[in-house]
Design an enzyme around this catalytic site. Structure first.
Site, mmCIF file in Angstrom:
data_model
loop_
_atom_site.group_PDB
_atom_site.id
_atom_site.type_symbol
_atom_site.label_atom_id
_atom_site.label_comp_id
_atom_site.label_asym_id
_atom_site.label_seq_id
_atom_site.Cartn_x
_atom_site.Cartn_y
_atom_site.Cartn_z
ATOM 1 C CB CYS A 100 -2.344 2.101 5.886
ATOM 2 S SG CYS A 100 -1.761 1.210 4.420
ATOM 3 C CB CYS A 137 -6.608 -0.487 4.971
ATOM 4 S SG CYS A 137 -4.840 -0.850 4.992
ATOM 5 C CD GLU A 156 -2.282 4.597 2.374
ATOM 6 O OE1 GLU A 156 -3.449 5.000 2.300
ATOM 7 O OE2 GLU A 156 -1.884 3.541 1.849
ATOM 8 C CG HIS A 182 -1.872 -1.093 1.295
ATOM 9 N ND1 HIS A 182 -3.001 -1.022 2.089
ATOM 10 C CD2 HIS A 182 -1.934 -2.300 0.678
ATOM 11 C CE1 HIS A 182 -3.696 -2.137 1.955
ATOM 12 N NE2 HIS A 182 -3.065 -2.925 1.105
#
Length: 173
Positions: A92, A89, A58, A56
């Site tokens: 993250c 999410c 982040e 992801h």
């Protein structure tokens, strides 16, 4: 929401990075990191084009700059801000908390997996102390449109179900 011109500037950068991710065929998310108001780095999602499902934007950005973050938090008690085009999410958000991110500014809420609505007071005191300030909605329409474009490109049962969640959320704006 206390949004500044600086927030707008860096979220626009994150959106530009999200567009790059989309052009690679990836989930269109971009993230930008600042420490004490200074630009540190930018990252786009590689969840679908990378080697694993934890890529992801982040998490990858925080991992890449984790030594700089740790040094600044310990020495200077720095303010660390993360801009991201989609509500983080659970993974993250947890990565942000563990890296002592002071503030998260996100663009589009995520009806599928956004975790910022967790009530930190229901967790241990440690999380309450480390919980970042969280603000959402900056350029949410632009981010939403990128998400819908990605889901339209995928056009399968899984993404169509997720798209329905986004559309329903959008109808409430």
């Amino acid at each position: 929401m206390t949004i500044t011109d600086i927030d707008r500037e860096y979220m626009k950068m994150a959106l530009k990075e999200a567009r790059k991710a989309l052009s690679r065929g990836d989930y269109p998310i971009g993230a930008v990191l600042l420490i004490d108001g200074k630009y540190v780095g930018i990252m786009g999602n590689s969840l679908h084009t990378g080697k694993d499902w934890i890529s992801h934007a982040e998490a990858d950005l925080l991992r890449k700059y984790s030594k700089i973050i740790k040094k600044n938090v310990k020495k200077n008690k720095s303010e660390i801000v993360l801009y991201t085009t989609l509500e983080p999410c659970l993974m993250c958000l947890g990565t942000c908390i563990l890296n002592r991110i002071s503030r998260i500014v996100y663009s589009c809420p995520d009806p599928h997996g956004g975790a910022t609505r967790i009530n930190p007071k229901e967790l241990t005191e440690w999380y309450v102390r480390k919980w970042p300030q969280i603000e959402g909605g900056l350029y949410k329409e632009e981010s939403y449109e990128l998400m819908i474009e990605f889901m339209d490109m995928k056009n399968d049962d899984v993404w169509n179900k997720i798209k329905i969640l986004f559309v329903k959320m959008h109808e409430k704006w």
